[in-house]
Design a protein around this motif. Structure first.
Motif, short mmCIF file in Angstrom:
data_model
loop_
_atom_site.label_atom_id
_atom_site.label_comp_id
_atom_site.label_asym_id
_atom_site.label_seq_id
_atom_site.Cartn_x
_atom_site.Cartn_y
_atom_site.Cartn_z
N ARG A 57 23.61 55.66 61.36
CA ARG A 57 24.27 55.17 62.59
C ARG A 57 25.79 55.36 62.52
NH1 ARG A 57 20.60 50.63 62.05
NH2 ARG A 57 18.92 50.78 63.59
N ASP A 343 17.36 53.24 69.42
CA ASP A 343 18.39 54.19 69.01
C ASP A 343 18.95 54.99 70.18
OD1 ASP A 343 17.96 53.41 66.36
OD2 ASP A 343 16.31 54.84 66.14
N ILE A 346 23.87 53.88 70.53
CA ILE A 346 24.36 53.45 69.21
C ILE A 346 25.88 53.29 69.26
CG2 ILE A 346 24.62 54.15 66.79
CD1 ILE A 346 21.94 55.54 66.99
#
Length: 346
Positions: A57, A343, A346
């Motif tokens: 991330r 996701d 992010i």
């Protein structure tokens, strides 16, 4: 050492290679991103799936801030986040953790998994998956090209715009079984279509090069439009090379189907808002339109050379990926197969 002190030199190197054109194509970027992830999983400072997902991330955020227009690398990283979840679930089951059928059916399984738990088998499973994924990346264009004879028929006239490696392979693959004509729009001011036209002509494909301004005049003679794209957005629209929108509008006027060849790593869960068309564009060097030798003229003129067009989904007929053909309305389903909903942002 935890992710808070993570060294981001790998993603900084990737960003530098993209900015300095060391990596030119989306395919090259995809393979470099896969290599980065292999190194991160093999040698990164992580001990659990949670740690690893945080490392990835951080790299997605770094890429998004430095290269907001480059979706390929971040898309691949998002996909691997989904893979981590799936492999962790499999590893947890093998370890003997039982989950009720109700949790699996309702999708609550991800909520009860403890991603902070250390599983020794996770690294090997992820590296095995990445090895398979690399093969998929390397063969994606060939798999798309293998479908060419299903979509291109004898004596048809195909129009394409600019230069796309995947489109070139697709047309050459079709030419092995079909005889057809190709109209290549030169895509000024970079004239990317010229190199494609030369390559097709060398393969004995009847090729005609036209100026961008002749698209509407020629479209009535066209049976299909086949193009590539930079990015496929979440609503089924395209972020494609500048001039593609004009081609799409002309094709719609004459009811000519528009087929977009795209690798799955170009599909992004990002939506393009109504006010984002200009902010998410890139202006190229104005010297491609008016040379610097014009001197003082440049001081009195604004020369805009946008690199991308937004093409709405209603102008696209079919997406062709290595998995087959799908309509723009099915993109949401493809995204759910490639990325985890957590996701998307992010």
């Amino acid at each position: 050492m935890k992710s808070e002190t993570d060294d981001l030199s790998d993603v900084i190197k990737l960003i530098s290679d993209i900015k300095h054109k060391t990596l030119l194509s989306s395919h090259d970027i995809a393979l470099s991103t896969e290599k980065l992830l292999v190194n991160l999983i093999s040698h990164g400072n992580w001990s659990s799936a949670l740690d690893l997902m945080e490392l990835i991330r951080r790299r997605i955020k770094c890429l998004s801030q430095s290269l907001p227009m480059e979706a390929t690398a971040t898309n691949i990283m998002r996909h691997i986040l989904k893979v981590i979840r799936e492999e962790f679930e499999v590893a947890s089951k093998k370890k003997g953790e039982a989950h009720s059928l109700h949790h699996i059916v309702t999708g609550a399984l991800s909520n009860i998994l403890d991603y902070s738990e250390s599983l020794t088998s996770l690294k090997a499973a992820l590296l095995d998956h990445l090895s398979e994924y690399k093969t998929e990346l390397e063969t994606s264009a060939e798999n798309i090209a293998a479908q060419a004879s299903e979509h291109i028929h004898s004596n048809e006239t195909i129009l394409t715009f600019g230069s796309s490696r995947t489109v070139k392979m697709f047309l050459k693959s079709a030419s092995k079984k079909r005889t057809f004509n190709v109209i290549v729009v030169e895509a000024a001011p970079l004239y990317l279509g010229h190199s494609l036209a030369v390559s097709l002509a060398k393969s004995n494909i009847q090729t005609t090069v036209i100026a961008d301004s002749a698209v509407f005049a020629m479209m009535s003679r066209v049976n299909k439009v086949i193009i590539g794209t930079h990015t496929v957005l979440a609503n089924g629209g395209l972020r494609a090379i500048s001039g593609t929108h004009t081609v799409g509008l002309a094709a719609k006027h004459y009811s000519v189907p528009v087929m977009v060849l795209s690798h799955m790593y170009k599909f992004t869960p990002i939506y393009l808002g109504s006010n984002d068309h200009d902010t998410l564009n890139i202006l190229a060097n104005p010297a491609t339109v008016i040379p610097y030798s014009s001197g003082a003229v440049l001081n009195k003129a604004d020369i805009a050379t946008p690199m991308f067009d937004y093409v709405p989904p209603e102008l696209v007929t079919l997406f062709i990926t290595h998995q087959g053909g799908n309509s723009p309305s099915y993109v949401y389903r493809l995204l759910s197969e490639v990325y985890h909903p957590d996701d998307y942002e992010i």
